[in-house]
Design an enzyme around this catalytic site. Sequence first.
Site, mmCIF file in Angstrom:
data_model
loop_
_atom_site.group_PDB
_atom_site.id
_atom_site.type_symbol
_atom_site.label_atom_id
_atom_site.label_comp_id
_atom_site.label_asym_id
_atom_site.label_seq_id
_atom_site.Cartn_x
_atom_site.Cartn_y
_atom_site.Cartn_z
ATOM 1 N N ARG A 14 0.827 -1.404 0.058
ATOM 2 C CA ARG A 14 0.038 0.185 -0.066
ATOM 3 C C ARG A 14 0.838 1.488 -0.006
ATOM 4 N NH1 ARG A 14 -3.534 -2.204 5.023
ATOM 5 N NH2 ARG A 14 -1.753 -3.640 5.237
ATOM 6 N N THR A 78 1.767 -12.967 9.182
ATOM 7 C CA THR A 78 2.491 -12.541 10.357
ATOM 8 C C THR A 78 2.617 -13.942 11.138
ATOM 9 O OG1 THR A 78 0.376 -11.900 11.071
ATOM 10 C CG2 THR A 78 1.703 -10.133 10.565
ATOM 11 N N ASN A 223 0.965 1.893 7.100
ATOM 12 C CA ASN A 223 0.620 0.904 5.806
ATOM 13 C C ASN A 223 0.597 1.772 4.410
ATOM 14 O OD1 ASN A 223 0.123 -1.374 7.466
ATOM 15 N ND2 ASN A 223 -1.751 -0.499 8.265
ATOM 16 N N LYS A 347 32.748 26.642 -0.187
ATOM 17 C CA LYS A 347 32.796 24.994 0.008
ATOM 18 C C LYS A 347 34.216 24.985 0.695
ATOM 19 C CE LYS A 347 35.063 22.447 -2.492
ATOM 20 N NZ LYS A 347 35.862 21.849 -3.622
ATOM 21 N N SER A 401 35.702 43.531 -7.100
ATOM 22 C CA SER A 401 34.639 42.888 -7.950
ATOM 23 C C SER A 401 34.768 42.115 -8.992
ATOM 24 C CB SER A 401 33.395 43.911 -7.946
ATOM 25 O OG SER A 401 32.771 44.188 -6.882
HETATM 26 C C1 UD1 Z 1 -1.535 -6.478 11.457
HETATM 27 C C2 UD1 Z 1 -2.735 -7.615 12.356
HETATM 28 C C3 UD1 Z 1 -3.805 -6.541 12.634
HETATM 29 C C4 UD1 Z 1 -3.186 -5.491 13.484
HETATM 30 C C5 UD1 Z 1 -2.543 -4.702 12.731
HETATM 31 C C6 UD1 Z 1 -1.819 -3.583 13.572
HETATM 32 C C7 UD1 Z 1 -2.151 -9.467 11.328
HETATM 33 C C8 UD1 Z 1 -2.835 -10.732 10.491
HETATM 34 N N1 UD1 Z 1 -2.620 -8.497 11.370
HETATM 35 O O1 UD1 Z 1 -2.240 -6.131 10.546
HETATM 36 O O2 UD1 Z 1 -4.621 -7.585 13.603
HETATM 37 O O3 UD1 Z 1 -4.546 -4.773 14.043
HETATM 38 O O4 UD1 Z 1 -1.205 -5.377 12.045
HETATM 39 O O5 UD1 Z 1 -0.986 -2.735 13.044
HETATM 40 O O6 UD1 Z 1 -1.164 -9.960 12.219
HETATM 41 N N2 UD1 Z 1 4.993 -9.005 7.935
HETATM 42 C C9 UD1 Z 1 5.933 -9.907 7.886
HETATM 43 N N3 UD1 Z 1 5.665 -11.081 7.071
HETATM 44 C C10 UD1 Z 1 4.606 -11.404 6.385
HETATM 45 C C11 UD1 Z 1 3.313 -10.463 6.676
HETATM 46 C C12 UD1 Z 1 3.674 -9.301 7.566
HETATM 47 O O7 UD1 Z 1 7.055 -9.936 8.233
HETATM 48 O O8 UD1 Z 1 4.204 -12.360 5.789
HETATM 49 C C13 UD1 Z 1 5.252 -8.215 8.707
HETATM 50 C C14 UD1 Z 1 5.436 -6.742 8.159
HETATM 51 O O9 UD1 Z 1 6.686 -6.330 7.454
HETATM 52 C C15 UD1 Z 1 4.769 -5.680 9.085
HETATM 53 C C16 UD1 Z 1 4.081 -6.675 10.219
HETATM 54 O O10 UD1 Z 1 4.274 -7.906 9.921
HETATM 55 O O11 UD1 Z 1 5.654 -5.136 9.953
HETATM 56 C C17 UD1 Z 1 2.391 -6.303 10.061
HETATM 57 O O12 UD1 Z 1 2.053 -6.674 8.709
HETATM 58 P P1 UD1 Z 1 1.012 -5.999 7.787
HETATM 59 O O13 UD1 Z 1 0.519 -6.530 6.639
HETATM 60 O O14 UD1 Z 1 1.142 -4.440 7.900
HETATM 61 O O15 UD1 Z 1 -0.335 -6.207 8.754
HETATM 62 P P2 UD1 Z 1 -1.479 -5.507 8.986
HETATM 63 O O16 UD1 Z 1 -2.658 -5.858 7.990
HETATM 64 O O17 UD1 Z 1 -1.240 -3.936 9.299
HETATM 65 CA CA CA Z 2 0.657 -2.901 9.268
#
Ligand code: UD1
Ligand code: CA
Length: 453
Positions: A14, A78, A223, A347, A401
Site C-alpha cells: 500500500r 504474520t 501501511n 565550500k 568585484s
Molecule cells: C496486523 C494485524 C492486525 C493489527 C495490525 C496492527 C495480522 C494478521 N494482522 O495487520 O490485527 O490490527 O497489524 O498494526 O497480523 N509481515 C511479515 N511477513 C508477512 C506479513 C507481514 O514480516 O508475511 C510484517 C510486516 O512487515 C509488518 C507486520 O508484519 O511489519 C504487519 O504486517 P501488515 O501486513 O502490515 O499487517 P496489518 O494488515 O497491518
Molecule cells: Ca501494518
Amino acid sequence: MHAHVILAAGQGTRMRSRLPKVLHPLLGKPMLLYALEAALALEPERLVVVVGHGGEKVVEALEGYPVEVAWQKEQLGTAHALLQAEGLLRDFPGPFLVTQGDTPLLSPKTLEALLLRVREGAGMALLTVELPDPTGYGRILREGEEVLGNVEEKDASPEVRAIREVNAGAYAFDGFLFQALKEVRNENAAREYYLPDLVAIYRAHGRRVLAVRGVAEEALGVNTREELARVEGVLLRRLRAEWMGKGVRMILPETIYLEPSVELAPDVTLWPGAVLKGRTRIGEGCEVGPYAVLEDTVLEPGAKVLAHTVAQGAHLHPGASAGPFARLRPGAVLMEEVHVGNFVEVKNSLLHKGVKAGHLAYLGDAEVGEGTNIGAGVITANYDGKRKHKTEIGKKAFIGSNSVLVAPVRVGDRALVGAGSVITQDVPEGALAVARERQKNLEGYALRKLGEG
Ligand code: UD1
Ligand code: CA
C-alpha cells in the site's frame, strides 16, 4: 530475561514504493529503527528481526545493532513470519515479545506492561487501543479483561467491523509460543497465516489471554503514505514540544522540521519553515531565518543564518552570519564575525575572523585571512578540469568585484586586486594587482554612429 522478535518481512504494497516499507524514513531514520530502539530499551536477551521483502537492504539498515536475522522467503502472513524465528529461539524458554516493524510509536513502557502480564501468569498478552476509525485493524472480541479472539477486517461481519477496540500488533507470549504457532491455519479471506489467531489457540489450550489497553497514538501502524505522514507529524510535535520546553523559541512551530539528532540550546530562535537535519547543533542565542536548511551544521552561540540559506557540513563561529540566500557546503568554516551574504557559495574554505563576502561570490578550497573583503562576483577558480587547487588570501586584503583568482594562487596580506582582474600569478603583500585591459575612450565615436556628430 526475555527474547524479542520484530516482524519486518512484508512488502508494504500500500506504500506503492520500491523501498521496503520498514525502511521508509521518519525524521531521517528508517521506521524499523524506532521499533528496534523500543525493543532494545528493555534489554532483551535475544533480539531477532524477521526480514524478507527487500531483505538485503533491511539487513544493511540493521548494521551495528545487536540483532539476529531470520529470513521469511515467502510472505505468507504474520504468524508464518514469526515462525521463521523458531530456528534461532528454539531453546529459549520465554517469555517472548513480538512487535511489528511498521508500528514506530510503541513505547518501551507499554512493552514492559505486556511482558509483565505473562510474567504474572497469562499465556499471552496483547496491546489493544480504541480508535474512532478502526478501518484496517484487527477487531478485538473480549469478555472483561480476557480476550476471546481477533477478527481481521477482511474477515469481519458488519457487526464485528463496528467494534472500535483493535489489535495494535504488539504481543507477549509464554514458552508455548512456537508450539502454538504450528496450529495456525490460513483458512481466511487473505489466505494468510494470521498471528492474532494465537489468541484462540492459546485459549483452546487453557491459557489465559489478556489485553493491555494503550493510548491510540502509540498503536499507529504505517501501511500508507498518509499514515507515514501522520506518524511523522506526531514525532515532530513531540520533538518541538520537547525543545520549546528547553527554551527554544519557534515561530509557527508547525512549519518547522527537525530531526531527533539535532541539538538546540536555550534562546535559539527558529523562524517559520526552518529545516534542521542530521548532526546540526545550534548554540545559545542563535537565530535561524525563514526557510533556511541546515544539515550537519554547527552554529556557535550568537551565530546567525538568514532566510533561504542552505548549509551542509558548515561551521559558524560566534557572531558569524550567512544569508539571506547563502550556500554553505561541506568544510565551510566561518570564524568570528564573518559575514557571507546573498548568492555567495562557500565550500571547503576557512574564512578567518571578520571576512566579508557580501554578494555573488564563489569561494572553494580557499583560506581567507582576517579582515579581508571579497567583492561582489569574485570567484576562486579552483578546478582545472582534473584537480582542485587552493587559493590563499592574506589578511586585510581587498579583492575587487568580478575578479577571478585562478588557483593555485596566493594573494598577500593587505594586497589589493583591481575589479575585473583575472589573477593567475601570486600577488605580493601590500601590492596592487590589476590584470585586465586598460580602458580606452574614443572621443565622439558614439555620436558619429548615431549620425549626430
Ligand atoms: C496486523 C494485524 C492486525 C493489527 C495490525 C496492527 C495480522 C494478521 N494482522 O495487520 O490485527 O490490527 O497489524 O498494526 O497480523 N509481515 C511479515 N511477513 C508477512 C506479513 C507481514 O514480516 O508475511 C510484517 C510486516 O512487515 C509488518 C507486520 O508484519 O511489519 C504487519 O504486517 P501488515 O501486513 O502490515 O499487517 P496489518 O494488515 O497491518
Ligand atoms: Ca501494518
